[in-house]
Design an enzyme around this catalytic site. Structure first.
Site, PDB file in Angstrom:
ATOM      1  N   GLU A 201       1.655  -1.686  -0.369  1.00  0.00           N
ATOM      2  CA  GLU A 201       0.759  -0.622  -0.869  1.00  0.00           C
ATOM      3  C   GLU A 201       1.189   0.740  -0.336  1.00  0.00           C
ATOM      4  O   GLU A 201       0.351   1.579  -0.019  1.00  0.00           O
ATOM      5  CB  GLU A 201      -0.705  -0.890  -0.481  1.00  0.00           C
TER       6      GLU A 201
HETATM    7  C1  LIG Z   1       4.341  -9.926   1.561  1.00  0.00           C
HETATM    8  C2  LIG Z   1       4.549  -8.858   0.533  1.00  0.00           C
HETATM    9  C3  LIG Z   1       3.683  -8.772  -0.538  1.00  0.00           C
HETATM   10  C4  LIG Z   1       3.897  -7.811  -1.539  1.00  0.00           C
HETATM   11  N1  LIG Z   1       3.094  -7.791  -2.649  1.00  0.00           N
HETATM   12  C5  LIG Z   1       3.452  -7.024  -3.712  1.00  0.00           C
HETATM   13  C6  LIG Z   1       2.790  -7.135  -4.981  1.00  0.00           C
HETATM   14  O1  LIG Z   1       1.830  -7.890  -5.130  1.00  0.00           O
HETATM   15  N2  LIG Z   1       3.238  -6.376  -6.017  1.00  0.00           N
HETATM   16  C7  LIG Z   1       4.291  -5.520  -5.878  1.00  0.00           C
HETATM   17  O2  LIG Z   1       4.668  -4.897  -6.856  1.00  0.00           O
HETATM   18  N3  LIG Z   1       4.930  -5.369  -4.687  1.00  0.00           N
HETATM   19  C8  LIG Z   1       4.545  -6.096  -3.607  1.00  0.00           C
HETATM   20  N4  LIG Z   1       5.216  -5.976  -2.414  1.00  0.00           N
HETATM   21  C9  LIG Z   1       6.280  -4.989  -2.285  1.00  0.00           C
HETATM   22  C10 LIG Z   1       5.916  -3.822  -1.369  1.00  0.00           C
HETATM   23  O3  LIG Z   1       4.910  -3.046  -1.959  1.00  0.00           O
HETATM   24  C11 LIG Z   1       7.208  -3.036  -1.095  1.00  0.00           C
HETATM   25  O4  LIG Z   1       8.021  -3.858  -0.280  1.00  0.00           O
HETATM   26  C12 LIG Z   1       6.929  -1.701  -0.415  1.00  0.00           C
HETATM   27  O5  LIG Z   1       6.319  -0.822  -1.309  1.00  0.00           O
HETATM   28  C13 LIG Z   1       8.202  -1.022   0.135  1.00  0.00           C
HETATM   29  O6  LIG Z   1       9.216  -1.019  -0.809  1.00  0.00           O
HETATM   30  P1  LIG Z   1      10.685  -1.533  -0.407  1.00  0.00           P
HETATM   31  O7  LIG Z   1      10.509  -2.865   0.252  1.00  0.00           O
HETATM   32  O8  LIG Z   1      11.544  -1.480  -1.607  1.00  0.00           O
HETATM   33  O9  LIG Z   1      11.179  -0.536   0.690  1.00  0.00           O
HETATM   34  P2  LIG Z   1      12.014   0.821   0.419  1.00  0.00           P
HETATM   35  O10 LIG Z   1      11.377   1.570  -0.672  1.00  0.00           O
HETATM   36  O11 LIG Z   1      13.434   0.481   0.287  1.00  0.00           O
HETATM   37  O12 LIG Z   1      11.774   1.609   1.785  1.00  0.00           O
HETATM   38  C14 LIG Z   1      12.500   1.300   2.993  1.00  0.00           C
HETATM   39  C15 LIG Z   1      12.089   2.284   4.089  1.00  0.00           C
HETATM   40  O13 LIG Z   1      12.438   3.610   3.696  1.00  0.00           O
HETATM   41  C16 LIG Z   1      11.327   4.472   3.723  1.00  0.00           C
HETATM   42  N5  LIG Z   1      11.442   5.415   2.611  1.00  0.00           N
HETATM   43  C17 LIG Z   1      11.707   5.130   1.321  1.00  0.00           C
HETATM   44  N6  LIG Z   1      11.745   6.254   0.593  1.00  0.00           N
HETATM   45  C18 LIG Z   1      11.487   7.269   1.426  1.00  0.00           C
HETATM   46  C19 LIG Z   1      11.375   8.686   1.271  1.00  0.00           C
HETATM   47  N7  LIG Z   1      11.543   9.284   0.104  1.00  0.00           N
HETATM   48  N8  LIG Z   1      11.073   9.422   2.354  1.00  0.00           N
HETATM   49  C20 LIG Z   1      10.889   8.843   3.557  1.00  0.00           C
HETATM   50  N9  LIG Z   1      10.986   7.521   3.763  1.00  0.00           N
HETATM   51  C21 LIG Z   1      11.277   6.734   2.706  1.00  0.00           C
HETATM   52  C22 LIG Z   1      10.116   3.562   3.621  1.00  0.00           C
HETATM   53  O14 LIG Z   1       8.960   4.140   4.224  1.00  0.00           O
HETATM   54  C23 LIG Z   1      10.583   2.327   4.372  1.00  0.00           C
HETATM   55  O15 LIG Z   1      10.358   2.490   5.731  1.00  0.00           O
HETATM   56  C24 LIG Z   1       4.974  -6.898  -1.399  1.00  0.00           C
HETATM   57  C25 LIG Z   1       5.817  -6.970  -0.291  1.00  0.00           C
HETATM   58  C26 LIG Z   1       5.637  -7.948   0.652  1.00  0.00           C
HETATM   59  C27 LIG Z   1       6.610  -8.046   1.800  1.00  0.00           C
END
Ligand SMILES: Cc1cc2nc3c(=O)[nH]c(=O)nc-3n(C[C@H](O)[C@H](O)[C@H](O)COP(=O)(O)OP(=O)(O)OC[C@H]3O[C@@H](n4cnc5c(N)ncnc54)[C@H](O)[C@@H]3O)c2cc1C
Length: 605
Positions: A444
């Protein structure tokens, strides 16, 4: 392992004495049936359900986890039966609209339910929680036909829902989404692509699962402006409204993860699955984000819940475990040693947990009233009212989500620490709370993204500091009125200094950002945490004010409860609030100390 006890005394104190929910509900159309008696009965019944049905499955669900066999996901033993009880109790429709089979109670009632369920068993609570997100999306953006088809079985809990945003290459940056939707002659779409990390993506709790999916139409503009929203049901609804033919969306695998193991986190493969456009073409992200504030408050609960649960269990342990003697002399001379509760450092940990749990809960209940007004604006077709309250809530949401989930992790870790080495051993359940809570700062919107949303969008871009000015004016107004009360004066003085400082920090960052563009990102985490500590200070002062007032009036049987509130407020101001100053000083340092190191000089091996 001890069991969860619903903290009804504290919940009722906040609802009735601090935030005057009876008056608030009386001002809402949806509050007509939320009379104090009914609210009381619902809280008691929900607490009982959570204590008796959900809490006992907490540890067994973690041990067993979910399994995938031949494309079918099975939840741990007991989950199906508990879910059936949830459905029979009508809990899913508590605050859903009456026209679609719900009870039409205010949104905040749903959040209270969610808090108890989530604290007793977060994994279980995710199944109905994700459905709520899908229901809200259909309710706000679906056609009449779509609402008629999907909302009733979802409100009844017979069908569940999911939110499918994330793909392997993107979770935060949804502009990179690749899932495609090809229009068909009959008005439907063929949806093809892979979504990962989808909570409740498949399971055996309901007859059908309604996926809300972000995908791109052919020739859609690149980036976030080219994303549309689709309903893709696991079983296509038949003419009789029941689940019909199996759709071509399948769970490819279950993620093996650190915690919330009883929640099925799925890789979903969509292979020309039949989907239906919801909302306007290419406006999928706007539609998806309409209820983002309420969804994120739902996740903020995952900061409060673990703090509460971990505190309840750590306190019980600290009462019984004995170690050495208190420095100020023997406290239990008849025993071989004094209990942990007599050591100041153990109390530091326990009171930190208590201050976070009760302070966080109060922050949520304060904000939940804004959610009630916002939803009521939507329901009445009053777009201005909905937007006004959405903006007010929008400022608080990243603070609640980001700050409370960070503190929830701290509280869960402290709970393990109170148990010493036993905290690390699975049978006590303390390490499970820490593992389950870890996800809250990630999904989220990560803490970093909440921080950018708060400082970059809500404070600097949209309001040029106005959001901070408005909120601090509310705090200062409260504080000024308490200056003459000897018990509250120290808290009020602190609050007045902090409100001035919060505004000054905002202006200084705004000015610095003219020359140093990276400072918005480099300052954002500290700004978020600072904002959280000050907001919690305000909320603790409000609780202290009511407690002091009740004690002054006397004759109340809850004297000890009110004294505990005053003592916890004092602890918060003297031991946790000083952290705000470290964040203040860190946020003002230039981004250079983060950015000067060249990318290829970050490591030498
Ligand atoms: C158990 C679990 C349940 C989930 N449930 C759902 C679900 O029901 N539906 C769904 O759609 N998704 C779901 N997710 C996905 C989750 O919402 C994403 O993993 C999360 O939004 C982060 O995205 P990412 O993993 O691609 O990380 P990334 O976007 O790759 O981010 C990696 C890091 O970089 C930082 N970062 C990225 N961009 C920037 C920026 N512009 N400026 C500064 N910092 C930045 C982030 O804060 C983070 O620390 C789930 C994930 C898990 C692990």
């Amino acid at each position: 392992m001890p069991a969860y006890k619903a903290p009804l005394r504290d919940m009722k104190f906040l609802l009735n004495d601090v935030f005057d929910y009876p008056k608030h509900y009386a001002s809402l159309a949806s509050g007509e049936n939320a009379t104090p008696d009914i609210v009381d009965a619902i809280l008691t019944e929900c607490g009982r359900f959570c204590e008796e049905q959900l809490s006992p499955l907490y540890q067994s669900g973690d041990e067993e986890g979910c399994s995938l066999t031949d494309g079918v996901v099975t939840t741990p033993k007991g989950y199906k039966e508990a879910y059936n009880q949830y459905v029979i109790g009508g809990w899913q429709g508590l605050s859903a609209p009456e026209e679609y089979g719900g009870q039409g109670l205010p949104t905040s009632m749903g959040l209270l339910k969610q808090e108890m369920m989530g604290t007793a068993n977060w994994s279980f609570s995710m199944y109905p929680g994700l459905s709520m997100g899908a229901m809200n999306t259909i309710y706000l953006h679906g056609s009449d036909d779509q609402k008629d088809t999907y909302l009733l079985p979802m409100t009844e809990g017979r069908w569940a829902g999911t939110m499918c945003l994330t793909e392997p290459q993107c979770g935060t940056d949804l502009g990179q989404i690749k899932t495609r939707a090809e229009p068909q002659a009959d008005g439907s779409y063929k949806v093809t692509g892979t979504k990962i990390f989808i909570s409740s993506g498949d399971h055996d709790l309901t007859e059908n699962i309604v996926h809300i999916v972000l995908a791109r139409l052919p020739d859609a503009p690149k980036g976030t402006r080219g994303i549309s929203l689709f309903i893709v049901p696991k079983f296509l609804p038949g003419a009789d409204g029941d689940s019909g033919k199996r759709n071509t969306v399948v769970c490819g695998s279950l993620e093996k993860k650190m915690g919330i193991k009883a929640s099925a986190t799925c890789v979903l493969n969509f292979d020309e699955a039949v989907g239906f456009l919801i909302g306007p073409e290419n406006e999928g992200l706007e539609c998806m984000f309409t209820f983002m504030n309420t969804a994120r408050i739902g996740t903020a609960i995952q900061g409060v819940g673990p703090a509460e649960l971990s505190y309840q269990w750590a306190l019980e342990y600290a009462r019984e475990r004995r170690s050495m003697r208190a420095l100020s002399g023997k406290k239990e001379p008849e025993q071989v040693a004094d209990s942990l509760l007599h050591h100041a450092d153990v109390r530091r940990m326990l009171l930190t947990q208590k201050a976070i749990a009760e302070g966080g809960r109060a922050m949520l209940y304060d904000a939940a009233r804004l959610a009630d007004h916002m939803v009521e604006g939507h329901a009445a077709g009053d777009a201005k009212k909905a937007a006004r309250y959405n903006d007010k809530l929008g400022f608080l949401t990243p603070i609640l989500k980001g700050f409370l989930t960070e503190l929830g992790n701290e509280a869960a870790n402290l709970g393990m620490q109170v148990f010493g080495g036993h905290g690390y051993i699975r049978e006590h359940g303390m390490e499970q709370i820490a593992r389950d809570t870890r996800i809250a700062t990630l999904y989220e919107g990560t803490t970093g993204i909440q921080a950018l949303d708060l400082l970059g969008r809500k404070v600097l871009l949209s309001t040029k500091g106005g959001a901070v000015r408005d909120f601090t004016a509310r705090i200062a107004n409260f504080a000024r009125k308490k200056l003459t009360d000897s018990r509250l004066r120290p808290l009020a003085l602190d609050l007045l200094k902090l409100t001035a400082q919060w505004n000054l920090l905002t202006v200084r960052i705004m000015l610095a950002a003219r020359k140093d563009r990276d400072i918005v990102s480099s300052a954002s985490y500290d700004f978020l945490m600072y904002s959280g500590y000050v907001t919690m200070a305000y909320i603790w002062a409000r609780q202290a004010a009511v407690a002091a007032d009740r004690l002054d009036k006397g004759g109340d049987e809850s004297e000890e409860f009110y004294e505990a509130k005053l003592a916890t407020a004092e602890f918060y101001y003297e031991r946790l609030l000083p952290r705000a100053q470290a964040h203040a000083s860190s946020m003002l340092s230039p981004s250079k100390n983060l950015m000067q190191l060249r990318a290829d000089a970050m490591i030498f091996i």
